[in-house]
Design a protein around this motif. Structure first.
Motif, PDB file in Angstrom:
ATOM      1  N   GLU A   1      10.864   4.190   7.978  1.00  0.00           N
ATOM      2  CA  GLU A   1      11.464   3.849   9.278  1.00  0.00           C
ATOM      3  C   GLU A   1      10.418   3.263  10.224  1.00  0.00           C
ATOM      4  O   GLU A   1      10.700   2.298  10.961  1.00  0.00           O
ATOM      5  N   ALA A   2       9.209   3.812  10.212  1.00  0.00           N
ATOM      6  CA  ALA A   2       8.130   3.270  11.047  1.00  0.00           C
ATOM      7  C   ALA A   2       7.751   1.865  10.571  1.00  0.00           C
ATOM      8  O   ALA A   2       7.477   0.968  11.395  1.00  0.00           O
ATOM      9  N   LEU A   3       7.754   1.652   9.264  1.00  0.00           N
ATOM     10  CA  LEU A   3       7.423   0.337   8.701  1.00  0.00           C
ATOM     11  C   LEU A   3       8.471  -0.697   9.103  1.00  0.00           C
ATOM     12  O   LEU A   3       8.125  -1.811   9.537  1.00  0.00           O
ATOM     13  N   VAL A   4       9.737  -0.344   8.972  1.00  0.00           N
ATOM     14  CA  VAL A   4      10.823  -1.253   9.352  1.00  0.00           C
ATOM     15  C   VAL A   4      10.721  -1.619  10.829  1.00  0.00           C
ATOM     16  O   VAL A   4      10.861  -2.796  11.206  1.00  0.00           O
ATOM     17  N   LYS A   5      10.467  -0.651  11.673  1.00  0.00           N
ATOM     18  CA  LYS A   5      10.350  -0.905  13.114  1.00  0.00           C
ATOM     19  C   LYS A   5       9.182  -1.839  13.412  1.00  0.00           C
ATOM     20  O   LYS A   5       9.300  -2.774  14.219  1.00  0.00           O
TER      21      LYS A   5
ATOM     22  N   THR B   1       0.833  -1.209   0.000  1.00  0.00           N
ATOM     23  CA  THR B   1       0.000   0.000   0.000  1.00  0.00           C
ATOM     24  C   THR B   1       0.863   1.253   0.000  1.00  0.00           C
ATOM     25  O   THR B   1       0.633   2.188  -0.773  1.00  0.00           O
ATOM     26  N   ILE B   2       1.879   1.252   0.855  1.00  0.00           N
ATOM     27  CA  ILE B   2       2.747   2.436   0.978  1.00  0.00           C
ATOM     28  C   ILE B   2       3.477   2.699  -0.334  1.00  0.00           C
ATOM     29  O   ILE B   2       3.643   3.863  -0.745  1.00  0.00           O
ATOM     30  N   TYR B   3       3.888   1.640  -1.009  1.00  0.00           N
ATOM     31  CA  TYR B   3       4.612   1.790  -2.276  1.00  0.00           C
ATOM     32  C   TYR B   3       3.782   2.561  -3.299  1.00  0.00           C
ATOM     33  O   TYR B   3       4.317   3.343  -4.079  1.00  0.00           O
TER      34      TYR B   3
ATOM     35  N   GLN C   1      19.158  -0.197   4.004  1.00  0.00           N
ATOM     36  CA  GLN C   1      20.469  -0.156   3.367  1.00  0.00           C
ATOM     37  C   GLN C   1      20.339   0.663   2.083  1.00  0.00           C
ATOM     38  O   GLN C   1      19.485   0.387   1.264  1.00  0.00           O
ATOM     39  N   GLY C   2      21.174   1.626   1.941  1.00  0.00           N
ATOM     40  CA  GLY C   2      21.022   2.529   0.790  1.00  0.00           C
ATOM     41  C   GLY C   2      19.964   3.571   1.109  1.00  0.00           C
ATOM     42  O   GLY C   2      19.864   4.078   2.224  1.00  0.00           O
ATOM     43  N   THR C   3      19.121   3.851   0.144  1.00  0.00           N
ATOM     44  CA  THR C   3      18.092   4.880   0.337  1.00  0.00           C
ATOM     45  C   THR C   3      16.846   4.276   0.966  1.00  0.00           C
ATOM     46  O   THR C   3      16.629   3.057   0.940  1.00  0.00           O
ATOM     47  N   HIS C   4      16.009   5.146   1.524  1.00  0.00           N
ATOM     48  CA  HIS C   4      14.749   4.686   2.100  1.00  0.00           C
ATOM     49  C   HIS C   4      13.834   4.134   1.005  1.00  0.00           C
ATOM     50  O   HIS C   4      13.083   3.184   1.241  1.00  0.00           O
ATOM     51  N   GLU C   5      13.900   4.727  -0.187  1.00  0.00           N
ATOM     52  CA  GLU C   5      13.062   4.236  -1.274  1.00  0.00           C
ATOM     53  C   GLU C   5      13.481   2.843  -1.710  1.00  0.00           C
ATOM     54  O   GLU C   5      12.623   1.987  -2.003  1.00  0.00           O
ATOM     55  N   SER C   6      14.774   2.566  -1.755  1.00  0.00           N
ATOM     56  CA  SER C   6      15.242   1.228  -2.126  1.00  0.00           C
ATOM     57  C   SER C   6      14.862   0.216  -1.050  1.00  0.00           C
ATOM     58  O   SER C   6      14.551  -0.945  -1.366  1.00  0.00           O
ATOM     59  N   ALA C   7      14.889   0.653   0.222  1.00  0.00           N
ATOM     60  CA  ALA C   7      14.458  -0.235   1.307  1.00  0.00           C
ATOM     61  C   ALA C   7      12.980  -0.572   1.165  1.00  0.00           C
ATOM     62  O   ALA C   7      12.566  -1.729   1.357  1.00  0.00           O
ATOM     63  N   LEU C   8      12.165   0.425   0.817  1.00  0.00           N
ATOM     64  CA  LEU C   8      10.733   0.188   0.599  1.00  0.00           C
ATOM     65  C   LEU C   8      10.524  -0.765  -0.572  1.00  0.00           C
ATOM     66  O   LEU C   8       9.674  -1.663  -0.505  1.00  0.00           O
ATOM     67  N   GLN C   9      11.279  -0.577  -1.632  1.00  0.00           N
ATOM     68  CA  GLN C   9      11.186  -1.464  -2.800  1.00  0.00           C
ATOM     69  C   GLN C   9      11.491  -2.911  -2.405  1.00  0.00           C
ATOM     70  O   GLN C   9      10.791  -3.847  -2.839  1.00  0.00           O
ATOM     71  N   PHE C  10      12.522  -3.109  -1.563  1.00  0.00           N
ATOM     72  CA  PHE C  10      12.906  -4.456  -1.125  1.00  0.00           C
ATOM     73  C   PHE C  10      11.784  -5.098  -0.305  1.00  0.00           C
ATOM     74  O   PHE C  10      11.429  -6.266  -0.536  1.00  0.00           O
ATOM     75  N   ILE C  11      11.220  -4.342   0.639  1.00  0.00           N
ATOM     76  CA  ILE C  11      10.139  -4.881   1.473  1.00  0.00           C
ATOM     77  C   ILE C  11       8.897  -5.137   0.626  1.00  0.00           C
ATOM     78  O   ILE C  11       8.186  -6.131   0.822  1.00  0.00           O
ATOM     79  N   TYR C  12       8.650  -4.264  -0.326  1.00  0.00           N
ATOM     80  CA  TYR C  12       7.523  -4.434  -1.243  1.00  0.00           C
ATOM     81  C   TYR C  12       7.642  -5.751  -2.007  1.00  0.00           C
ATOM     82  O   TYR C  12       6.674  -6.515  -2.121  1.00  0.00           O
ATOM     83  N   ASN C  13       8.828  -6.060  -2.499  1.00  0.00           N
ATOM     84  CA  ASN C  13       9.052  -7.318  -3.219  1.00  0.00           C
ATOM     85  C   ASN C  13       8.866  -8.518  -2.297  1.00  0.00           C
ATOM     86  O   ASN C  13       8.285  -9.539  -2.694  1.00  0.00           O
ATOM     87  N   LYS C  14       9.365  -8.413  -1.066  1.00  0.00           N
ATOM     88  CA  LYS C  14       9.203  -9.488  -0.086  1.00  0.00           C
ATOM     89  C   LYS C  14       7.724  -9.720   0.234  1.00  0.00           C
ATOM     90  O   LYS C  14       7.282 -10.866   0.430  1.00  0.00           O
TER      91      LYS C  14
END
Length: 347
Positions: free
Chosen positions: A172-176, A152-154, A191-204
């Motif tokens: 950061e709130a999502l990761v926590k 949803t956030i993506y 790791q890297g940018t917050h957007e890349s972190a969101l992309q990684f979690i989105y794929n997972k």
């Protein structure tokens, strides 16, 4: 005063200042009108006199024997008469030219004002979206649900990126939240940018759905935002609007502002005249709103529109302006009133 009150005050002050600037611009243009007309009169006179000199020189080149029935000579004489006729109406030509320029400039001022207002409303909505997404994240007390929130956030990432620090705060709130609900300790990290972190979690999250299918996506509640959709004061409008008068540029501007609505706009501008008016008369019986912009419509066009509406018993909204904001507000108000009248009554 809380932050919400401060936000509202900021919106109010910004809007009022914008309106004041627009009014000052209107007054400035009106004060300049006489000076601009005189300047334009001289410019038009110079061009017409130059043309007349050319035509008369060409006429003088013909011999008397050639004058009687020579087509070119007769055409030049007709052209000379037309130029002289224009010279006899210099004041009207200059006034019409300047008034058209002023209309265009005022329209541009109003367009900027609406764009500024839209930008403020969108910025406010995005701030409120961030708060709604933070609450959505906080409500997830399951590892998989918390991870799934990334989908949803993506979808809102571009809105969050437009607000300084918003994407970072939400990620950061999502990761926590994911790590707090993980049985294996912290598994999500930035790791890297917050957007890349969101992309990684989105794929997972999409990988997880292969094992734990979901029927629907998580959606943030509309608590801080006024509406789920991005703000547009005209999106919810619907109905047929028939308008007589105004200029072509105004029609284009209004149509563009209503393009995301369900409004059917049928318009006869002053430039199109009586023939176009006759063509759209058939739309009046099924119209939800009939408007005449008397500030920019000939007497004949106004009377024709009034007579056509009276034959069908349709009320007419007469507006003595060609201002974009005024026309849009009149359309919005009348259609909203109409929709309220159409609503069924419950005992």
């Amino acid at each position: 005063m809380n932050l919400a009150d401060l936000d509202q005050l900021e919106v109010s002050v910004t809007s009022l200042v914008s309106e004041a600037e627009e009014e000052l611009e209107r007054q400035r243009l009106r004060r300049q009108r006489a000076e601009r007309i005189e300047k334009r009169r001289e410019e038009i006179a110079g061009r017409l006199n130059g043309l007349l000199t050319k035509v008369e020189s060409a006429i003088a080149a013909f011999s008397k024997a050639e004058m009687a029935d020579n087509e070119k000579y007769l055409a030049l004489k007709t052209q000379a008469d037309q130029v002289k006729e224009h010279l006899n109406h210099l004041d009207e030509l200059a006034e019409a030219a300047v008034d058209e320029e002023i209309e265009q400039e005022l329209l541009e001022v109003e367009e900027r004002r609406l764009d500024e207002r839209s930008a403020i409303d969108l910025s406010q909505w995005r701030q409120e979206l961030k708060e709604d997404l933070l609450e959505l994240i906080a409500e997830q007390d399951d590892f998989y649900d918390a991870t799934d929130a990334a989908i949803t956030i993506y979808g809102y990432r571009h809105d969050l990126k437009a607000v300084p620090g918003a994407l970072e705060e939400v990620v950061e709130a999502l990761v926590k939240q994911i790590n707090d609900n993980s049985d294996r300790g912290p598994v999500a990290r930035i790791q890297g940018t917050h957007e890349s972190a969101l992309q990684f979690i989105y794929n997972k999250a999409w990988e997880n759905r292969g094992n734990r299918p979901r029927n629907t996506d998580l959606q943030p509640q509309v608590r801080h935002r006024k509406t789920e959709k991005r703000p547009n004061p005209y999106t919810d409008l619907a109905g047929k609007v028939v308008i007589f008068g105004g200029h072509d540029r105004l029609y284009t501007a209004v149509r563009n502002r209503l393009r995301e609505s369900e409004v059917e706009l049928v318009w006869c501008t002053a430039q199109e005249g009586l023939n176009r008016a006759e063509q759209i008369e058939s739309h009046i019986p099924t119209a939800d709103l009939v408007m005449i912009l008397t500030g920019y419509a000939s007497h004949k066009l106004t009377e024709k529109a009034k007579n056509a509406a009276q034959k069908t018993g349709k009320p007419i909204e007469m507006i003595n302006t060609t201002g974009l904001v005024t026309v849009l507000e009149a359309i919005a108000y009348n259609l909203k009133v109409k929709s309220l009248v159409k609503r069924p009554k419950y005992s």
